[in-house]
Design an enzyme around this catalytic site. Structure first.
Site, PDB file in Angstrom:
ATOM      1  N   ARG A 149       0.975  -1.014  -0.117  1.00 50.50           N
ATOM      2  CA  ARG A 149      -0.271   0.050   0.333  1.00 50.50           C
ATOM      3  C   ARG A 149       0.577   1.219  -0.088  1.00 50.50           C
ATOM      4  NH1 ARG A 149      -2.662  -3.797   3.000  1.00 50.50           N
ATOM      5  NH2 ARG A 149      -4.168  -4.375   1.701  1.00 50.50           N
TER       6      ARG A 149
ATOM      7  N   GLY B 108      -0.886 -11.678   8.460  1.00 50.93           N
ATOM      8  CA  GLY B 108      -0.595 -12.836   8.711  1.00 50.93           C
ATOM      9  C   GLY B 108      -1.716 -13.219   9.317  1.00 50.93           C
ATOM     10  N   GLY B 109      -2.496 -12.920  10.002  1.00 54.58           N
ATOM     11  CA  GLY B 109      -3.872 -13.123  10.893  1.00 54.58           C
ATOM     12  C   GLY B 109      -4.525 -14.555  10.261  1.00 54.58           C
ATOM     13  N   GLU B 110      -4.181 -14.929   9.201  1.00 56.01           N
ATOM     14  CA  GLU B 110      -4.737 -16.169   8.915  1.00 56.01           C
ATOM     15  C   GLU B 110      -3.801 -17.621   9.000  1.00 56.01           C
ATOM     16  OE1 GLU B 110      -7.258 -13.957   8.746  1.00 56.01           O
ATOM     17  OE2 GLU B 110      -5.945 -13.058   6.757  1.00 56.01           O
TER      18      GLU B 110
ATOM     19  N   TRP C 274      -2.804  -5.050   9.588  1.00 52.99           N
ATOM     20  CA  TRP C 274      -2.073  -5.200   8.961  1.00 52.99           C
ATOM     21  C   TRP C 274      -2.299  -3.951   8.243  1.00 52.99           C
ATOM     22  CZ3 TRP C 274      -5.913  -6.042   4.683  1.00 52.99           C
ATOM     23  CH2 TRP C 274      -7.389  -5.924   4.908  1.00 52.99           C
TER      24      TRP C 274
ATOM     25  N   ASN D 193      -8.481 -10.086  13.068  1.00 52.79           N
ATOM     26  CA  ASN D 193      -9.073 -10.925  13.675  1.00 52.79           C
ATOM     27  C   ASN D 193      -8.241 -12.203  14.772  1.00 52.79           C
ATOM     28  OD1 ASN D 193      -7.926 -12.023  10.770  1.00 52.79           O
ATOM     29  ND2 ASN D 193      -7.866 -13.707  11.484  1.00 52.79           N
TER      30      ASN D 193
ATOM     31  N   ASP E 152     -14.632 -13.223  11.491  1.00 53.59           N
ATOM     32  CA  ASP E 152     -13.258 -12.374  10.686  1.00 53.59           C
ATOM     33  C   ASP E 152     -13.081 -11.097  10.694  1.00 53.59           C
ATOM     34  OD1 ASP E 152     -11.082 -12.665  10.020  1.00 53.59           O
ATOM     35  OD2 ASP E 152     -11.844 -12.696   7.244  1.00 53.59           O
TER      36      ASP E 152
ATOM     37  N   ASP F 161     -11.496  -8.645  11.131  1.00 53.06           N
ATOM     38  CA  ASP F 161     -10.739  -7.295  11.663  1.00 53.06           C
ATOM     39  C   ASP F 161     -11.246  -6.260  11.698  1.00 53.06           C
ATOM     40  OD1 ASP F 161      -7.452  -8.670  10.142  1.00 53.06           O
ATOM     41  OD2 ASP F 161      -9.400  -9.167   9.345  1.00 53.06           O
TER      42      ASP F 161
ATOM     43  N   ARG G  84     -15.452  -3.366  10.780  1.00 54.68           N
ATOM     44  CA  ARG G  84     -15.936  -4.355   9.335  1.00 54.68           C
ATOM     45  C   ARG G  84     -17.240  -5.216   9.566  1.00 54.68           C
ATOM     46  NH1 ARG G  84     -11.302  -8.131   6.864  1.00 54.68           N
ATOM     47  NH2 ARG G  84     -12.319 -10.375   6.319  1.00 54.68           N
TER      48      ARG G  84
END
Lengths: 252, 553
Positions: free
Chosen positions: B134, B194-196, B244, B262, B305, B307, B332
């Site tokens: 970004r 890297g939350g997933e 992020w 999340n 989820d 976030d 969200r």
């Protein structure tokens, strides 16, 4: 000659086995693959496998994959340039992922039977009356889609759903659209694309129109498919044969 | 008595006055960043200043003349996948990144490129949702970029050469950086993604000269730290809590504000009982030490989820008749919030889209959760009522602007997830509510030239929310969903775009469409504005092109 003959035999028997054994992929493998897919693949590829441009896993549309081994290799090595990481799966896990993709993401366990393609062709052209709308190539009457590669694009269970429950199975994009313009004209056809300001459609004579929403007086998306349901109109054998024929159509 | 010519001169003088002249190129000091609002000819930070309001004082482009905007130059690049970069503009030079981790310096007046820097991203980098970057931050003559493989790279802004490169975390565990660092005084503050992948998230401050760590704040508290008891046993070790998206800073309170992602696994809250702090929260950290001052959790024990990776928008407004330092936040999870940013006190919460995962708030601002039955739809859906794309706030209208997804729900599936290093730690999945099996539905980014879904699967809208009530002042609907951020100006304009490839100028007071241009590619970042030699420009990235507009002379 002997060698060639054997190869043909193997190919034929391979196909036969695939048919009786759910394309060679067990229900258990498909279910296991579904779990792995949900956990590891869905975030990028999406619930329908179509979230990456140019790829639709459930429809078997890939960029570089042809065989099952190609799928396994791609999953194992990743595609760095596209941001796909390498996954370190066990062979059994890889088989499950392949099974899930090859099943067309069918987790429902809907039973279906693939019959004789030659007899199915006869049903298609005869009793079914399908050719009244479906042309061999290109769109037919009422924008009925070409089925020349339907076996590559759709899974058997999906095709069966279209035949038996066309209204329920109809995707929003396939809904018959009827637009009355402010100048009094009415256009009927199939919606191809739409945004906030315009809608693109193909009319019943297959001409393309792009219409500004500002010019529209009324706009209806029908929920009834132009295709009749064949539920109860075909015997189980005829349906299986028809499915056998349609799934054999893979394009040129 | 003035002559006609005299009037014309006065008019020209007024026009020129309204756009500060480009200063000679100088280092971007911390003081300049803090005073960014006073030099609107530049765009010095991700959010257009520490308050992240994306509000510009430039007034040359107005509701009356915006129809005259013309494309001046286009930067076309070989970006595969959505281009989410937020350009900086410093004294006439634009710095923009492209996938995966390239930096381009160009003349912001003509689009001509000065240099390009290419970082070689590790092939083992793992990102859940695309090789996004970004943009860069700037301090002095140095640019700072986070990389997909979880490094921070310092680059000389004059030459495009690398000064240092520091790994912040183990990419094999799924850590990555897609956000833009935040320069705070003499530190470069970075949040990890890297939350997933079951990471333990953190925010860290680096020395700008060396990249050495100055402080580190774990978003998931470890043993002995406050909040640790909101996790069962060892669940915290893979609790997620990525960071992020770029945070904001209030120099008067010396606090940094950051939205936290999340918990892990994403969709199976039953597997991690407890509130799971500080996931789905905003944290306020001491800028010098990284110590937690306060937190507010938007979604305790998140099952969806949601976030909280929105940009904290800081505003000084009247609240119940008194001047107040507040934070505005469209989450969200579908709610709009007003918080006291000195204390974290909950002042207001109200849904801005359809919400059914909760029914209201208790006296402390904690949501009263109403989980839907298995197989039933939860609103908002998995991508949320909004997401990472930055909102804007205009002090003149008093309105908060955000791109939202409306009528969009998900059906969740919960599964026990087993943590394996570097693998997705999801705990199930979701499907978007749709009228027929196999219906195309919106996900992350548009993947096709064709919009093949209908309003039944959700649609996009730009909303103007009045912070005093949490209610909509106006709605600008779009047929497709949108991931475009917002820009607003002192002249009363809102600039944004959407997936359909239009860039819009809307009336900030009414939402009326004043101008649009079709750029043919989805807009996945906010437009920015700047000025050079007395002329105001608006830049927007659509698809694979960066297009810059201005009024003709």
């Amino acid at each position: 000659m002997l060698c060639g003959g054997l190869a043909v035999l193997a190919a034929v028997s391979g196909r036969a086995i695939a048919q009786v054994e759910d394309h060679g992929y067990s229900a258990a493998d498909i279910q296991a693959g579904f779990k792995i897919y949900s956990a590891q693949c869905q975030l990028c590829h999406g619930p329908n496998g179509d979230q990456i441009a140019g790829i639709n896993l459930s429809r078997q549309r890939f960029k570089r994959v042809v065989s099952d081994d190609d799928i396994k290799a791609t999953v194992s090595s990743g595609i760095v340039s596209a941001g796909m990481p390498a996954f370190r799966f066990q062979p059994a896990e890889l088989n499950s992922i392949v099974a899930f993709i090859r099943s067309g993401f069918d987790t429902s366990g809907t039973p279906f039977k693939l019959g004789d393609a030659a007899r199915g062709k006869a049903v298609f052209e005869g009793k079914g009356g399908c050719t009244a709308c479906h042309a061999p190539q290109g769109e037919g009457r009422f924008n009925a889609p070409s089925l020349s590669a339907v076996g590559a694009a759709r899974q058997p269970v999906e095709i069966q759903r279209y035949i038996l429950e066309p209204n329920k199975a109809m995707l929003p994009l396939n809904r018959p659209v009827s637009i009355t313009l402010k100048d009094g004209r009415t256009l009927k056809g199939r919606r191809l694309n739409e945004d906030s300001y315009s809608v693109q459609l193909r009319d019943e004579t297959l001409r393309l129109h792009s219409i500004a929403k500002a010019d529209i007086k009324s706009y209806e998306l029908g929920k009834t498919s132009n295709m009749p349901s064949y539920a109860g109109k075909l015997s189980d054998t005829e349906l299986a044969d028809l499915l056998g024929y349609l799934t054999s159509l893979k394009g040129s | 008595m003035r002559t006609a010519l005299g009037w014309a001169f006065a008019l020209i003088a007024a026009l020129v006055m309204s756009v500060p002249q480009a200063a000679p190129a100088a280092e971007v000091s911390a003081a300049r960043i803090q005073g960014a609002a006073g030099e609107p000819q530049n765009w010095l930070t991700y959010g257009g200043g520490y308050s992240s309001q994306r509000y510009s004082a430039l007034t040359q482009i107005t509701p009356a003349n915006v129809k005259g905007l013309k494309s001046q130059w286009v930067l076309q690049d070989n970006v595969i996948g959505v281009w989410q970069s937020n350009p900086l503009v410093v004294d006439g030079v634009m710095y923009v990144t492209q996938r995966p981790n390239d930096v381009i310096a160009l003349d912001a007046k003509t689009g001509k490129v000065f240099w390009q820097y290419r970082y070689t991203t590790s092939p083992d980098a793992k990102v859940c949702c695309g090789s996004n970057n970004r943009g860069v931050a700037m301090l002095g003559d140095t640019l700072y970029m986070g990389t997909l493989d979880a490094h921070v790279v310092a680059i000389d802004a004059r030459t495009g050469t690398k000064l240092w490169d520091k790994a912040l975390a183990d990419l094999n565990l799924g850590y990555s950086i897609t956000m833009v660092p935040l320069v705070v005084k003499d530190k470069i503050v970075v949040g990890l993604g890297g939350g997933e992948f079951g990471i333990r998230g953190f925010i860290t401050a680096l020395d700008p000269k060396t990249g050495d760590e100055k402080w580190k704040f774990y978003t998931i508290p470890g043993p002995g730290e406050p909040g640790h008891d909101t996790w069962r046993e060892t669940d915290w070790e893979h609790g997620g809590g990525s960071a992020w998206v770029t945070g904001s800073y209030d120099p008067s309170l010396n606090l940094i504000y950051w939205g936290i992602g999340n918990p892990g696994p994403d969709w199976n809250a039953a597997q991690r009982p407890g509130d799971n702090l500080y996931t789905d929260s905003v944290v306020a950290l001491d800028a010098d030490t990284g110590k937690l001052k306060w937190h507010y959790q938007f979604t305790p024990n998140d099952n969806y989820d949601y976030d909280s990776v929105q940009v904290p928008v800081l505003a000084d407004i009247a609240w119940q008749g008194k001047p107040a330092k507040v934070m505005l936040w469209a989450n969200r999870n579908g709610n709009f919030y007003v918080l006291d940013r000195a204390t974290g006190k909950f002042l207001l919460g109200a849904p801005f889209v359809k919400v059914n995962w909760m029914s209201g708030f208790d006296a402390n601002g904690r949501p009263i959760q109403t989980p839907q039955p298995t197989g039933a739809a939860t609103y908002p859906g998995n991508q949320g009522g909004t997401n990472w794309f930055p909102p804007a706030f205009n002090p003149k209208t008093g309105l908060f602007y955000v791109s939202a997804w409306e009528n969009y729900g998900s059906i969740y599936r919960r599964e026990q997830a087993t943590y394996e290093p570097g693998k997705v730690f999801g705990g199930g999945g979701q499907s978007v509510v749709s009228p027929a099996p196999g219906t195309p539905t919106p996900g992350i980014g548009r993947k096709s030239l064709i919009n093949n879904w209908t309003s039944e699967t959700g649609n996009g809208a730009v909303l103007a929310i009045d912070p005093q009530s949490g209610k909509r002042a106006w709605t600008f609907p779009q047929f497709d969903v949108t991931e475009a951020g917002l820009l607003t100006t002192a002249s009363g304009l809102v600039f944004t775009g959407g997936r359909e490839g239009y860039v819009y100028a809307l009336d900030a007071k009414t939402g009326k469409e004043l101008w649009k241009a079709h750029l043919g590619g989805q807009i996945n970042m906010a437009p920015i504005t700047y000025a050079i030699d007395g002329k105001q420009y608006v830049s927007v990235i659509a698809g694979r092109t960066l297009v810059t507009f201005s009024l003709d002379n």
